[in-house]
Design a protein around this motif. Structure first.
Motif, PDB file in Angstrom:
ATOM      1  N   UNK A 173      36.771 -16.455   9.843  1.00  0.00           N
ATOM      2  CA  UNK A 173      37.912 -16.138  10.235  1.00  0.00           C
ATOM      3  C   UNK A 173      38.221 -14.842   9.602  1.00  0.00           C
ATOM      4  N   UNK A 174      37.455 -14.439   8.523  1.00  0.00           N
ATOM      5  CA  UNK A 174      37.445 -13.320   8.003  1.00  0.00           C
ATOM      6  C   UNK A 174      36.511 -12.208   7.779  1.00  0.00           C
ATOM      7  N   UNK A 175      37.338 -10.962   8.745  1.00  0.00           N
ATOM      8  CA  UNK A 175      36.950  -9.642   8.888  1.00  0.00           C
ATOM      9  C   UNK A 175      35.936  -9.621   8.798  1.00  0.00           C
ATOM     10  N   UNK A 176      36.045  -9.208   7.149  1.00  0.00           N
ATOM     11  CA  UNK A 176      35.004  -8.523   6.879  1.00  0.00           C
ATOM     12  C   UNK A 176      33.495  -9.486   7.729  1.00  0.00           C
ATOM     13  N   UNK A 177      33.658 -10.445   7.013  1.00  0.00           N
ATOM     14  CA  UNK A 177      32.405 -11.003   7.543  1.00  0.00           C
ATOM     15  C   UNK A 177      32.327 -10.783   8.878  1.00  0.00           C
ATOM     16  N   UNK A 178      32.605 -11.214  10.281  1.00  0.00           N
ATOM     17  CA  UNK A 178      33.053 -11.228  11.230  1.00  0.00           C
ATOM     18  C   UNK A 178      32.302  -9.841  11.938  1.00  0.00           C
ATOM     19  N   UNK A 179      32.413  -8.555  10.809  1.00  0.00           N
ATOM     20  CA  UNK A 179      32.137  -7.284  11.034  1.00  0.00           C
ATOM     21  C   UNK A 179      30.599  -6.797  10.320  1.00  0.00           C
ATOM     22  N   UNK A 180      30.042  -8.176   9.723  1.00  0.00           N
ATOM     23  CA  UNK A 180      28.989  -8.088   9.090  1.00  0.00           C
ATOM     24  C   UNK A 180      28.011  -9.330   9.820  1.00  0.00           C
ATOM     25  N   UNK A 181      28.398  -9.737  10.684  1.00  0.00           N
ATOM     26  CA  UNK A 181      27.698 -10.260  11.586  1.00  0.00           C
ATOM     27  C   UNK A 181      27.924  -9.593  13.107  1.00  0.00           C
ATOM     28  N   UNK A 182      28.560  -8.281  12.957  1.00  0.00           N
ATOM     29  CA  UNK A 182      28.363  -7.605  14.492  1.00  0.00           C
ATOM     30  C   UNK A 182      29.127  -8.727  14.831  1.00  0.00           C
ATOM     31  N   UNK A 183      30.662  -8.736  14.924  1.00  0.00           N
ATOM     32  CA  UNK A 183      31.239  -9.750  15.512  1.00  0.00           C
ATOM     33  C   UNK A 183      32.933  -8.988  15.284  1.00  0.00           C
ATOM     34  N   UNK A 184      33.388  -7.096  15.451  1.00  0.00           N
ATOM     35  CA  UNK A 184      34.315  -7.087  14.986  1.00  0.00           C
ATOM     36  C   UNK A 184      35.373  -7.855  15.775  1.00  0.00           C
ATOM     37  N   UNK A 185      36.516  -8.310  14.870  1.00  0.00           N
ATOM     38  CA  UNK A 185      37.843  -8.894  15.671  1.00  0.00           C
ATOM     39  C   UNK A 185      38.688  -8.894  14.348  1.00  0.00           C
ATOM     40  N   UNK A 186      39.810  -8.889  14.825  1.00  0.00           N
ATOM     41  CA  UNK A 186      40.476  -9.278  13.555  1.00  0.00           C
ATOM     42  C   UNK A 186      41.564 -10.843  13.757  1.00  0.00           C
ATOM     43  N   UNK A 187      42.041 -11.327  12.592  1.00  0.00           N
ATOM     44  CA  UNK A 187      42.235 -12.434  12.469  1.00  0.00           C
ATOM     45  C   UNK A 187      43.052 -13.257  13.562  1.00  0.00           C
ATOM     46  N   UNK A 188      44.345 -11.833  13.492  1.00  0.00           N
ATOM     47  CA  UNK A 188      45.720 -11.946  13.995  1.00  0.00           C
ATOM     48  C   UNK A 188      45.045 -12.363  15.803  1.00  0.00           C
ATOM     49  N   UNK A 189      44.036 -11.641  15.830  1.00  0.00           N
ATOM     50  CA  UNK A 189      43.870 -12.015  18.037  1.00  0.00           C
ATOM     51  C   UNK A 189      43.390 -12.792  17.857  1.00  0.00           C
ATOM     52  N   UNK A 190      42.075 -13.511  16.763  1.00  0.00           N
ATOM     53  CA  UNK A 190      42.013 -15.189  16.773  1.00  0.00           C
ATOM     54  C   UNK A 190      43.226 -16.097  17.186  1.00  0.00           C
ATOM     55  N   UNK A 191      43.767 -16.182  16.362  1.00  0.00           N
ATOM     56  CA  UNK A 191      45.177 -16.751  16.394  1.00  0.00           C
ATOM     57  C   UNK A 191      45.889 -16.887  17.251  1.00  0.00           C
ATOM     58  N   UNK A 192      46.323 -15.912  17.778  1.00  0.00           N
ATOM     59  CA  UNK A 192      47.378 -15.505  18.904  1.00  0.00           C
ATOM     60  C   UNK A 192      45.843 -16.391  20.036  1.00  0.00           C
ATOM     61  N   UNK A 193      45.049 -16.029  19.922  1.00  0.00           N
ATOM     62  CA  UNK A 193      43.779 -17.044  21.214  1.00  0.00           C
ATOM     63  C   UNK A 193      44.220 -18.164  21.479  1.00  0.00           C
ATOM     64  N   UNK A 194      44.331 -19.007  19.846  1.00  0.00           N
ATOM     65  CA  UNK A 194      44.191 -20.434  19.752  1.00  0.00           C
ATOM     66  C   UNK A 194      45.680 -20.773  20.188  1.00  0.00           C
ATOM     67  N   UNK A 195      46.431 -20.198  19.595  1.00  0.00           N
ATOM     68  CA  UNK A 195      47.961 -20.094  20.332  1.00  0.00           C
ATOM     69  C   UNK A 195      47.762 -20.866  21.675  1.00  0.00           C
ATOM     70  N   UNK A 196      47.239 -19.727  22.716  1.00  0.00           N
ATOM     71  CA  UNK A 196      47.773 -19.733  23.690  1.00  0.00           C
ATOM     72  C   UNK A 196      46.737 -21.203  24.587  1.00  0.00           C
ATOM     73  N   UNK A 197      45.799 -20.940  24.154  1.00  0.00           N
ATOM     74  CA  UNK A 197      45.000 -22.197  24.373  1.00  0.00           C
ATOM     75  C   UNK A 197      45.568 -23.708  23.703  1.00  0.00           C
ATOM     76  N   UNK A 198      46.446 -23.875  22.644  1.00  0.00           N
ATOM     77  CA  UNK A 198      47.020 -24.981  22.744  1.00  0.00           C
ATOM     78  C   UNK A 198      48.268 -25.240  23.658  1.00  0.00           C
ATOM     79  N   UNK A 199      48.541 -23.979  23.871  1.00  0.00           N
ATOM     80  CA  UNK A 199      50.256 -24.165  24.875  1.00  0.00           C
ATOM     81  C   UNK A 199      49.404 -24.227  26.300  1.00  0.00           C
ATOM     82  N   UNK A 200      48.237 -24.624  26.085  1.00  0.00           N
ATOM     83  CA  UNK A 200      48.531 -25.342  27.840  1.00  0.00           C
ATOM     84  C   UNK A 200      47.670 -26.647  27.760  1.00  0.00           C
ATOM     85  N   UNK A 201      47.569 -26.786  27.108  1.00  0.00           N
ATOM     86  CA  UNK A 201      47.469 -28.759  26.587  1.00  0.00           C
ATOM     87  C   UNK A 201      46.123 -29.240  27.388  1.00  0.00           C
TER      88      UNK A 201
END
Length: 449
Positions: A173-201
């Motif tokens: 969930x730490x953006x600097x670590x995601x970049x270091x692992x060559x997986x660039x992503x924003x935490x806000x996008x991750x949280x939004x995805x988790x919210x959508x998954x929970x909405x599906x039940x």
């Protein structure tokens, strides 16, 4: 950094993740190319596992050594599903109708299955149901996803078609670590995805996290753990970072692998993560897997790919009978992967096994022991005797004696072979100790591509 005293043997704790045995690098092209109908003759069809492999991702993480390619030219995913459908028809024909074919569980993996568009995911489900006969709404169905591809329309298809478990590869969930692992992503996008998954039940949410990333500290690791716990996922997987040859991080890594200091750092993060999850209502299932104690049951756990009766569809999938494990060719290099995918999509006849490895009685014993010993609950000796007519301590006296001398076996009595807490921490060192000499030699001789 706190230095952890490693065992006096200085066993490297992170050697090999044993998610299946024999390892795919021990597979070779099969000279006789046996017919699937012959391979499955006499095999039970009462509790089969179905796995469909989708070898596409929107980005390739720096640590990834999976069989996957970045992106797909116009029409490639459609051609891939065409080939997967042809394969499913051939496999179902090979299984025959002499006895009912029943599936106990199913999984879509990759790559990233949700790289497929919503309509393509629906088609994948149709192939599993109409051609293979798997009732996806009646059995556990696990699907892997990434934050960027966990869109509302895709998730709606998966939920409607019976998905019971959605595994999201977050890693950090730490953006600097995601970049270091060559997986660039924003935490806000991750949280939004988790919210959508929970909405599906969907009943079970799994979050994957990785420890050992460059720059990761105890504090940043705790941040990711707590961010994951905030969603109360039914499962959390904690993966140690590996730097593999031919991967993004591997190109600049010491070919001898991580040094002692990195081993110590990863062991620290592992123990911190394990203890934190245990203190927050999770039970440990294996070195990597933690399940919330009140989570709904899902059937076979993370060693399900070890079981006989596995039907694998797709060019990166493996199939298991009691006598032969088989698949298609394997590669990590992107150019080689593209060639294998192109060959797969052009294949018309899927009636024979192409690449694989025979499983004799000795290998079957090793495999059975590994699939139980590396789980937190261990290996019931009576089950092993019932399967093979022998005792595991008689079959593997040197290996089990070595584990006991290192303090890696729990004092669980004569009826159970179980790893201690420290033994679980060293699972990736313990697994390879049970590889047969033949498998070791085949893996060592494998030419990376």
């Amino acid at each position: 950094m706190t230095v952890i005293d490693l065992p006096t043997t200085r066993t490297r704790p992170y050697q090999h993740y044993v998610y299946a045995y024999p390892h795919k690098t021990a597979y070779r092209e099969l000279e006789e190319k046996p017919r699937l109908a012959d391979l499955w003759a006499g095999e039970s069809r009462q509790a089969l596992s179905l796995y469909a492999h989708i070898p596409f991702c929107e980005v390739r993480c720096g640590f990834c050594n999976l069989f996957t390619r970045v992106g797909a030219p116009d029409g490639l995913t459609g051609r891939y599903l065409d080939a997967l459908e042809r394969q499913a028809i051939a496999v179902r024909e090979a299984l025959g109708d002499a006895e009912p074919v029943r599936f106990a569980n199913a999984a879509f993996g990759g790559g990233t299955p949700t790289f497929l568009e919503a309509a393509e995911l629906a088609r994948l489900c149709d192939i599993a149901e109409r051609h293979m006969g798997a009732d996806l709404r009646a059995i556990p169905l696990s699907v892997e996803a990434s934050p960027a591809t966990a869109t509302a329309d895709r998730l709606a298809v998966l939920a409607e078609r019976g998905t019971t478990r959605l595994s999201l590869g977050v890693q950090s969930f730490v953006e600097e670590e995601a970049r270091a692992a060559v997986r660039p992503q924003r935490r806000s996008d991750v949280e939004a995805a988790l919210s959508r998954i929970r909405d599906t039940r969907i009943p079970v949410l799994n979050i994957d996290l990785i420890y050992g990333i460059d720059g990761q500290t105890a504090a940043s690791w705790r941040l990711s753990l707590d961010a994951a716990l905030a969603w109360r996922p039914e499962e959390i997987y904690l993966y140690p970072l590996y730097v593999r040859p031919l991967t993004g991080l591997g190109r600049s890594a010491d070919p001898e692998g991580a040094d002692r200091a990195w081993d110590e750092a990863r062991l620290s993060r592992y123990r911190e993560g394990r203890d934190h999850l245990l203190a927050h209502g999770y039970e440990q299932v294996s070195m990597r897997m933690f399940r919330r104690t009140d989570a709904p049951p899902q059937g076979p756990d993370d060693y399900a790919c070890q079981t006989d009766g596995m039907i694998g569809l797709g060019c990166g999938a493996r199939s298991y009978t009691s006598r032969l494990h088989y698949s298609f060719d394997y590669a990590v290099n992107m150019g080689q992967i593209r060639g294998i995918i192109d060959d797969y999509t052009a294949t018309e006849d899927f009636g024979r096994a192409v690449v694989g490895r025979r499983v004799d009685e000795d290998e079957a014993r090793r495999r059975y022991l590994l699939q139980s010993l590396l789980q937190a609950w261990g290996l019931p000796v009576a089950d092993y005797r019932r399967q093979f007519g022998t005792d595991p301590y008689d079959d593997f006296p040197v290996e089990l004696g070595r584990l006991a001398s290192r303090g890696w076996l729990a004092d669980a009595g004569a009826d159970l072979v179980k790893l201690s807490a420290e033994g679980l921490a060293y699972s990736d060192a313990i697994g390879p100790e049970f590889f047969s000499p033949a498998v070791r030699a085949a893996m060592a001789a494998y030419e990376l591509k």
